[in-house]
Design an enzyme around this catalytic site. Structure first.
Site, PDB file in Angstrom:
ATOM      1  CD  GLU A  29      -2.823  -1.286   2.422  1.00  0.00           C
ATOM      2  OE1 GLU A  29      -2.818  -0.177   3.060  1.00  0.00           O
ATOM      3  OE2 GLU A  29      -3.416  -2.199   2.253  1.00  0.00           O
ATOM      4  CG  LEU A  55      17.786  -3.789   9.377  1.00  0.00           C
ATOM      5  CD1 LEU A  55      17.306  -5.236   9.762  1.00  0.00           C
ATOM      6  CD2 LEU A  55      19.155  -3.913   8.721  1.00  0.00           C
ATOM      7  N   GLY A  84      11.498   0.781  15.209  1.00  0.00           N
ATOM      8  CA  GLY A  84      10.367   1.506  15.571  1.00  0.00           C
ATOM      9  C   GLY A  84       9.322   0.995  16.355  1.00  0.00           C
ATOM     10  CB  CYS A  86      -0.703  -7.679   4.651  1.00  0.00           C
ATOM     11  SG  CYS A  86      -1.776  -7.053   3.273  1.00  0.00           S
TER      12      CYS A  86
HETATM   13  C1  UDX Z   1       3.081  -6.014   2.934  1.00  0.00           C
HETATM   14  C2  UDX Z   1       4.116  -6.441   2.124  1.00  0.00           C
HETATM   15  O1  UDX Z   1       5.254  -5.674   1.817  1.00  0.00           O
HETATM   16  C3  UDX Z   1       3.539  -6.758   0.614  1.00  0.00           C
HETATM   17  O2  UDX Z   1       4.641  -7.312  -0.178  1.00  0.00           O
HETATM   18  C4  UDX Z   1       2.388  -7.466   0.776  1.00  0.00           C
HETATM   19  O3  UDX Z   1       1.651  -7.726  -0.682  1.00  0.00           O
HETATM   20  C5  UDX Z   1       1.280  -6.824   1.645  1.00  0.00           C
HETATM   21  O4  UDX Z   1       1.967  -6.768   2.872  1.00  0.00           O
HETATM   22  P1  UDX Z   1       1.904  -3.642   3.351  1.00  0.00           P
HETATM   23  O5  UDX Z   1       1.039  -3.942   4.245  1.00  0.00           O
HETATM   24  O6  UDX Z   1       1.175  -2.512   2.351  1.00  0.00           O
HETATM   25  O7  UDX Z   1       2.792  -4.592   2.379  1.00  0.00           O
HETATM   26  O8  UDX Z   1       3.109  -2.739   4.182  1.00  0.00           O
HETATM   27  P2  UDX Z   1       4.862  -2.469   4.067  1.00  0.00           P
HETATM   28  O9  UDX Z   1       5.236  -1.460   3.337  1.00  0.00           O
HETATM   29  O10 UDX Z   1       5.272  -3.876   3.956  1.00  0.00           O
HETATM   30  O11 UDX Z   1       4.729  -2.169   5.781  1.00  0.00           O
HETATM   31  C6  UDX Z   1       4.089  -3.129   6.717  1.00  0.00           C
HETATM   32  C7  UDX Z   1       4.558  -2.408   8.030  1.00  0.00           C
HETATM   33  O12 UDX Z   1       5.689  -2.611   8.594  1.00  0.00           O
HETATM   34  C8  UDX Z   1       3.962  -0.903   8.255  1.00  0.00           C
HETATM   35  O13 UDX Z   1       3.326  -1.003   9.476  1.00  0.00           O
HETATM   36  C9  UDX Z   1       5.273  -0.475   8.131  1.00  0.00           C
HETATM   37  O14 UDX Z   1       5.376   0.905   9.042  1.00  0.00           O
HETATM   38  C10 UDX Z   1       6.193  -1.288   8.944  1.00  0.00           C
HETATM   39  N1  UDX Z   1       7.762  -1.554   8.799  1.00  0.00           N
HETATM   40  C11 UDX Z   1       8.121  -1.534   7.448  1.00  0.00           C
HETATM   41  C12 UDX Z   1       8.659  -0.860   9.673  1.00  0.00           C
HETATM   42  O15 UDX Z   1       8.116  -1.019  10.938  1.00  0.00           O
HETATM   43  N2  UDX Z   1       9.940  -1.231   9.491  1.00  0.00           N
HETATM   44  C13 UDX Z   1      10.273  -1.341   8.192  1.00  0.00           C
HETATM   45  O16 UDX Z   1      11.500  -1.484   7.928  1.00  0.00           O
HETATM   46  C14 UDX Z   1       9.537  -1.558   7.078  1.00  0.00           C
END
Ligand code: UDX
Length: 437
Positions: free
Chosen positions: A158, A254, A257, A264
């Protein structure tokens, strides 16, 4: 004649898939059972916030390539390839995925399929679901074995959904015949040179579970290191940076936080545990329980840090929560760490004012008892503690001196480690972050 495509379900995944397939030049008919949503989409009014998607929607509506309906009859008549894009949320009674929307689509569509066509599942499902759906299709469809199933998991993020759909890293095709593979290769040919992995249903389903489990594990790994850093007086941001230069590790996913949320990762790792347990492979994914627990502890820890800064109690204190969406560039608040923290502080007696650039309407509807503001400054007015919980660029760019003029006490918790600690401290703020001294 190019294939005529249909898309069943017009949420974050379906709306994006429909508009992107139309953008690639296909005639697309998208269905949802929610009439109000379909009315809005027909007018080119996107019901969600997703960068670049509304332009695509408007352009392809105007070109006549994209249409919306609530009629399964119309979909069955129109489509050569039917993409199923409905949600599979966590069940209310446990960890398993609720596949009832998927079954509802198949139960409605299959009895109307009276000619050769391909049904393609894109939803994230427990391994074994495709096999079951394939049998059901053949049983229910008047065209019988002329109706085939393929499984084609979706990996879009997203906030980057258009880009991820039009320029995917890879395409995974779980197929039971060469014919199905050929059709899907033709459908995705306009995307150009994208690696395609052709496999069986079960592997295709598992690729998605494994990918999300890996990403969640990577995030929880760095958050576990943040816990150790806190205990040892070390700095997890520098630790993460140093790790990221090792190409074997890499710096993406990585970011330490308050952890992962959304529709998802949290539910997908739980559904994976539930399914693996059914298959007798629970030990193989038992570590995901720990991944989930680390993630939950980050939320608790943010609340603790804020309470310390507020003087040991939230009673009679005001907290400003910056961010409501589970991540920036999205208005999705499903399992949002920011709102979870906001609700916990309110339960502990604090008055909480939330601001988010795009997710306020969704947050208000889900949590009407919290207070809301129309800007970060307004949210921070009179606050004893400010919490940055979604890393919107406008929050990272906040000016500590400007914020000083509106708060009651200069206390900030940087829940996404995006602020310059020194700049805030020299402006007189007490700055606290997860995993930093
Ligand atoms: C995820 C997968 O990335 C995607 O491939 C799948 O199809 C659906 O689930 P999405 O839920 O849109 O996508 O979000 P994403 O960008 O992956 O982030 C997920 C969560 O992890 C967010 O709350 C984000 O803030 C958190 N996050 C992400 C971290 O805390 N640290 C990071 O380094 C990356």
């Amino acid at each position: 004649m190019p294939y005529r495509l249909t898309v069943l379900g017009t949420g974050y995944l379906g709306a994006t898939h429909a508009a992107c397939m139309a953008e690639l030049g296909f005639d697309v008919l998208a269905l949802d059972v929610d009439e109000r949503k379909i009315e809005r989409l027909r007018r080119g009014d996107l019901p969600i916030h997703e960068p670049g998607l509304e332009e695509l929607l408007k352009r392809n509506l105007a070109a006549g390539r994209l249409r919306f309906t609530t009629s399964y009859e119309e979909v069955a008549r129109f489509g050569d390839v039917h993409f199923i894009c409905v949600g599979t949320p966590q069940r209310s009674d446990g960890y398993a995925a609720d596949t009832s929307y998927l079954d509802a689509v198949v139960d409605s569509l299959a009895p109307l399929l009276d000619r050769e066509c391909l049904v393609v599942g894109k939803s994230t499902v427990p391994v074994g679901t495709a096999e079951r759906i394939a049998e059901k299709l053949v049983q229910l469809a008047p065209a019988g074995v002329q109706v085939e199933l393929a499984w084609n998991p979706e990996f879009l993020r997203e906030g980057h959904a258009v880009q991820d759909t039009l320029r995917p890293d890879r395409i995974v095709l779980g197929v039971a015949s060469e014919r199905a593979e050929k059709i899907l290769r033709e459908v995705y040919a306009p995307l150009g040179d994208v690696p395609i992995v052709v496999t069986d249903y079960a592997t295709a389903e598992l690729v998605k579970s494994a990918a999300n489990a890996f990403l969640a594990t990577k995030i929880s790994f760095i958050n576990a290191m943040a816990e150790v850093c806190e205990a040892a007086g070390a700095d997890v941001t520098q630790l993460a940076r140093a790790l990221s230069y090792d190409e074997r590790i890499g710096g993406r996913y990585l970011n330490p936080g308050v952890g992962f949320g959304g529709g998802c990762l949290p539910k997908d790792i739980r559904a994976f545990m539930a399914r693996a347990t059914e298959l007798g492979a629970d030990r193989a994914v038992a570590f995901l329980q720990e991944v989930d627990a680390i993630n939950q502890r980050r939320r608790t820890r943010v609340v603790e840090l804020a309470r310390e800064l507020a003087g040991g109690t939230f009673e009679g204190r005001r907290a400003a929560v910056l961010g409501a969406a589970f991540k920036p560039h999205s208005d999705d608040i499903r399992d949002s760490p920011a709102l979870d923290v906001a609700v916990r502080i309110a339960r502990l007696g604090g008055t909480v004012t939330v601001y988010d650039p795009v997710a306020l309407d969704n947050a208000r509807a889900a949590y009407p008892d919290l207070e809301y503001a129309e800007s970060a400054l307004e949210a921070a007015r009179g606050a004893d503690v400010v919490l940055l919980l979604t890393e919107w660029p406008e929050f990272a760019a906040l000016d500590p001196d400007e914020l000083s003029t509106v708060v009651r006490e200069r206390n900030i918790v940087d829940g996404r480690l995006v602020l310059d600690a020194e700049a805030w401290r020299s402006a007189g703020w007490t700055y606290r972050a997860l995993g930093r001294p």
